[in-house]
Design a protein around this motif. Structure first.
Motif, PDB file in Angstrom:
ATOM      1  N   ASP A 188      11.514 -12.597 110.297  1.00 21.73           N
ATOM      2  CA  ASP A 188      11.164 -13.707 108.366  1.00 21.73           C
ATOM      3  C   ASP A 188      10.089 -12.509 107.951  1.00 21.73           C
ATOM      4  OD1 ASP A 188       8.887 -15.602 109.370  1.00 21.73           O
ATOM      5  OD2 ASP A 188      10.382 -15.216 111.018  1.00 21.73           O
ATOM      6  N   ILE A 189       9.516 -12.762 106.450  1.00 17.32           N
ATOM      7  CA  ILE A 189       8.753 -12.348 106.244  1.00 17.32           C
ATOM      8  C   ILE A 189       6.977 -13.143 106.289  1.00 17.32           C
ATOM      9  CG2 ILE A 189       7.813 -12.197 103.765  1.00 17.32           C
ATOM     10  CD1 ILE A 189       9.960 -11.868 102.507  1.00 17.32           C
ATOM     11  N   GLU A 190       7.478 -14.799 106.899  1.00 21.00           N
ATOM     12  CA  GLU A 190       6.427 -15.313 107.215  1.00 21.00           C
ATOM     13  C   GLU A 190       5.323 -14.720 108.591  1.00 21.00           C
ATOM     14  OE1 GLU A 190       8.921 -16.545 106.577  1.00 21.00           O
ATOM     15  OE2 GLU A 190       7.823 -17.530 104.574  1.00 21.00           O
ATOM     16  N   THR A 191       6.338 -13.746 109.299  1.00 19.24           N
ATOM     17  CA  THR A 191       6.201 -13.450 110.803  1.00 19.24           C
ATOM     18  C   THR A 191       5.314 -12.147 110.783  1.00 19.24           C
ATOM     19  OG1 THR A 191       7.782 -14.876 111.484  1.00 19.24           O
ATOM     20  CG2 THR A 191       7.324 -12.606 112.661  1.00 19.24           C
ATOM     21  N   ILE A 192       6.127 -11.297 109.272  1.00 18.88           N
ATOM     22  CA  ILE A 192       5.965  -9.793 110.106  1.00 18.88           C
ATOM     23  C   ILE A 192       4.243 -10.393 108.894  1.00 18.88           C
ATOM     24  CG2 ILE A 192       6.626  -7.692 107.682  1.00 18.88           C
ATOM     25  CD1 ILE A 192       9.394  -8.624 107.768  1.00 18.88           C
ATOM     26  N   ILE A 193       4.333 -10.839 108.349  1.00 14.57           N
ATOM     27  CA  ILE A 193       2.926 -10.932 107.178  1.00 14.57           C
ATOM     28  C   ILE A 193       1.930 -11.557 108.170  1.00 14.57           C
ATOM     29  CG2 ILE A 193       1.241 -12.856 105.909  1.00 14.57           C
ATOM     30  CD1 ILE A 193       3.762 -13.565 103.796  1.00 14.57           C
ATOM     31  N   SER A 194       2.212 -12.637 109.251  1.00 16.10           N
ATOM     32  CA  SER A 194       0.908 -12.787 110.649  1.00 16.10           C
ATOM     33  C   SER A 194       0.833 -11.474 111.285  1.00 16.10           C
ATOM     34  CB  SER A 194       1.284 -14.070 111.481  1.00 16.10           C
ATOM     35  OG  SER A 194       2.562 -13.843 112.016  1.00 16.10           O
ATOM     36  N   LEU A 195       1.286 -10.931 111.571  1.00 17.76           N
ATOM     37  CA  LEU A 195       1.273  -9.204 112.773  1.00 17.76           C
ATOM     38  C   LEU A 195       1.199  -8.240 112.141  1.00 17.76           C
ATOM     39  CD1 LEU A 195       5.061  -9.545 114.118  1.00 17.76           C
ATOM     40  CD2 LEU A 195       2.663 -10.071 115.224  1.00 17.76           C
ATOM     41  N   THR A 196       1.537  -7.992 110.596  1.00 16.56           N
ATOM     42  CA  THR A 196       0.590  -6.780 109.751  1.00 16.56           C
ATOM     43  C   THR A 196      -0.694  -7.220 109.398  1.00 16.56           C
ATOM     44  OG1 THR A 196       1.612  -6.940 107.452  1.00 16.56           O
ATOM     45  CG2 THR A 196       3.233  -5.887 109.567  1.00 16.56           C
ATOM     46  N   GLY A 197      -0.868  -8.217 108.706  1.00 18.83           N
ATOM     47  CA  GLY A 197      -2.053  -8.510 107.955  1.00 18.83           C
ATOM     48  C   GLY A 197      -1.628  -8.720 106.731  1.00 18.83           C
ATOM     49  N   PHE A 198      -0.290  -7.683 105.822  1.00 14.35           N
ATOM     50  CA  PHE A 198       0.357  -7.771 104.391  1.00 14.35           C
ATOM     51  C   PHE A 198      -0.014  -9.633 103.928  1.00 14.35           C
ATOM     52  CE2 PHE A 198       1.945  -3.477 106.018  1.00 14.35           C
ATOM     53  CZ  PHE A 198       0.651  -2.722 104.960  1.00 14.35           C
ATOM     54  N   SER A 199       0.141  -8.869 102.780  1.00  9.90           N
ATOM     55  CA  SER A 199      -0.028 -10.429 102.059  1.00  9.90           C
ATOM     56  C   SER A 199       1.583 -10.039 101.804  1.00  9.90           C
ATOM     57  CB  SER A 199      -0.421  -9.977 100.080  1.00  9.90           C
ATOM     58  OG  SER A 199      -0.039  -9.229 100.077  1.00  9.90           O
ATOM     59  N   GLU A 200       2.312 -11.293 101.122  1.00 16.13           N
ATOM     60  CA  GLU A 200       3.763 -11.791 100.708  1.00 16.13           C
ATOM     61  C   GLU A 200       3.345 -10.823  99.536  1.00 16.13           C
ATOM     62  OE1 GLU A 200       6.725 -14.951  99.057  1.00 16.13           O
ATOM     63  OE2 GLU A 200       5.300 -15.427 100.223  1.00 16.13           O
ATOM     64  N   ASP A 201       3.247 -10.243  98.815  1.00 12.37           N
ATOM     65  CA  ASP A 201       3.129  -9.479  98.099  1.00 12.37           C
ATOM     66  C   ASP A 201       3.620  -8.279  97.936  1.00 12.37           C
ATOM     67  OD1 ASP A 201       3.828 -11.364  95.740  1.00 12.37           O
ATOM     68  OD2 ASP A 201       1.395 -11.125  94.590  1.00 12.37           O
ATOM     69  N   GLU A 202       2.844  -7.444  98.777  1.00 18.79           N
ATOM     70  CA  GLU A 202       2.872  -6.257  99.895  1.00 18.79           C
ATOM     71  C   GLU A 202       4.123  -6.340 100.319  1.00 18.79           C
ATOM     72  OE1 GLU A 202      -1.902  -5.282 100.313  1.00 18.79           O
ATOM     73  OE2 GLU A 202      -0.859  -6.306 101.764  1.00 18.79           O
ATOM     74  N   ILE A 203       4.384  -7.046 101.257  1.00 20.52           N
ATOM     75  CA  ILE A 203       5.955  -6.955 102.011  1.00 20.52           C
ATOM     76  C   ILE A 203       7.105  -6.929 101.589  1.00 20.52           C
ATOM     77  CG2 ILE A 203       7.001  -8.234 103.789  1.00 20.52           C
ATOM     78  CD1 ILE A 203       4.770  -7.217 105.485  1.00 20.52           C
ATOM     79  N   LYS A 204       6.993  -7.948 100.158  1.00 19.50           N
ATOM     80  CA  LYS A 204       7.903  -7.541  98.789  1.00 19.50           C
ATOM     81  C   LYS A 204       8.044  -6.308  98.787  1.00 19.50           C
ATOM     82  CE  LYS A 204       8.322 -12.588  98.204  1.00 19.50           C
ATOM     83  NZ  LYS A 204       8.344 -13.672  97.144  1.00 19.50           N
ATOM     84  N   GLN A 205       6.855  -5.418  98.186  1.00 18.28           N
ATOM     85  CA  GLN A 205       6.260  -4.517  97.425  1.00 18.28           C
ATOM     86  C   GLN A 205       7.268  -3.094  98.855  1.00 18.28           C
ATOM     87  OE1 GLN A 205       6.014  -3.629  94.048  1.00 18.28           O
ATOM     88  NE2 GLN A 205       6.363  -1.302  95.175  1.00 18.28           N
ATOM     89  N   ILE A 206       6.334  -3.380  99.937  1.00 18.82           N
ATOM     90  CA  ILE A 206       7.581  -2.990 100.999  1.00 18.82           C
ATOM     91  C   ILE A 206       8.224  -2.496 101.385  1.00 18.82           C
ATOM     92  CG2 ILE A 206       7.249  -2.378 103.183  1.00 18.82           C
ATOM     93  CD1 ILE A 206       4.102  -2.960 103.257  1.00 18.82           C
ATOM     94  N   LEU A 207       9.266  -3.430 101.045  1.00 18.41           N
ATOM     95  CA  LEU A 207      10.740  -3.778 100.901  1.00 18.41           C
ATOM     96  C   LEU A 207      11.529  -3.501 100.062  1.00 18.41           C
ATOM     97  CD1 LEU A 207      10.970  -6.968 103.029  1.00 18.41           C
ATOM     98  CD2 LEU A 207      10.978  -4.989 103.959  1.00 18.41           C
ATOM     99  N   LYS A 208      10.644  -3.661  99.021  1.00 19.58           N
ATOM    100  CA  LYS A 208      11.582  -2.689  97.405  1.00 19.58           C
ATOM    101  C   LYS A 208      11.653  -1.295  97.598  1.00 19.58           C
ATOM    102  CE  LYS A 208      10.867  -3.139  92.960  1.00 19.58           C
ATOM    103  NZ  LYS A 208      10.036  -3.273  91.832  1.00 19.58           N
ATOM    104  N   GLU A 209      10.163  -0.806  98.404  1.00 19.33           N
ATOM    105  CA  GLU A 209      10.049   0.591  97.836  1.00 19.33           C
ATOM    106  C   GLU A 209      11.102   1.007  99.509  1.00 19.33           C
ATOM    107  OE1 GLU A 209       6.520   1.316  98.515  1.00 19.33           O
ATOM    108  OE2 GLU A 209       5.596   0.326  96.116  1.00 19.33           O
ATOM    109  N   GLY A 210      11.454   0.533 100.320  1.00 20.11           N
ATOM    110  CA  GLY A 210      12.224   0.699 101.188  1.00 20.11           C
ATOM    111  C   GLY A 210      12.298   1.864 102.653  1.00 20.11           C
TER     112      GLY A 210
END
Length: 92
Positions: free
Chosen positions: A70-92
């Protein structure tokens, strides 16, 4: 004629001082350029390392998402913000 040639060779202390100042400025510029180039190289290496680390974290975030985390776990492990994670997933 010999006296006229000798007169051409005589320079004043002020002229000598100006020549030394000019030589000093030229030497200072050379040293400054060399130091600037070395500092630029160091900064470039550090920037490259930071960019590489960012790209690795980005790849890791994509792999985590693909693995179903889930996004919360990815955020806690990578240090990216939620918006950054969403952008990364969007870009693919």
């Amino acid at each position: 004629m010999a006296q006229a040639e000798k007169t051409k060779e005589i320079i004043t202390f002020g002229e000598l001082l100006e020549r030394w100042k000019k030589e000093g400025r030229e030497e200072g510029r050379k040293v400054g350029r060399k130091e600037g180039i070395e500092e630029g190289k160091k900064e470039g290496i550090e920037e490259g390392k930071r960019e590489g680390q960012f790209l690795e974290r980005r790849k890791m975030a994509q792999k985590m998402a693909n693995a179903g985390l889930d996004i919360e776990t990815i955020i806690s492990l990578t240090g990216f913000s939620e918006d950054e994670i969403k952008q990364i997933l969007k870009e693919g």
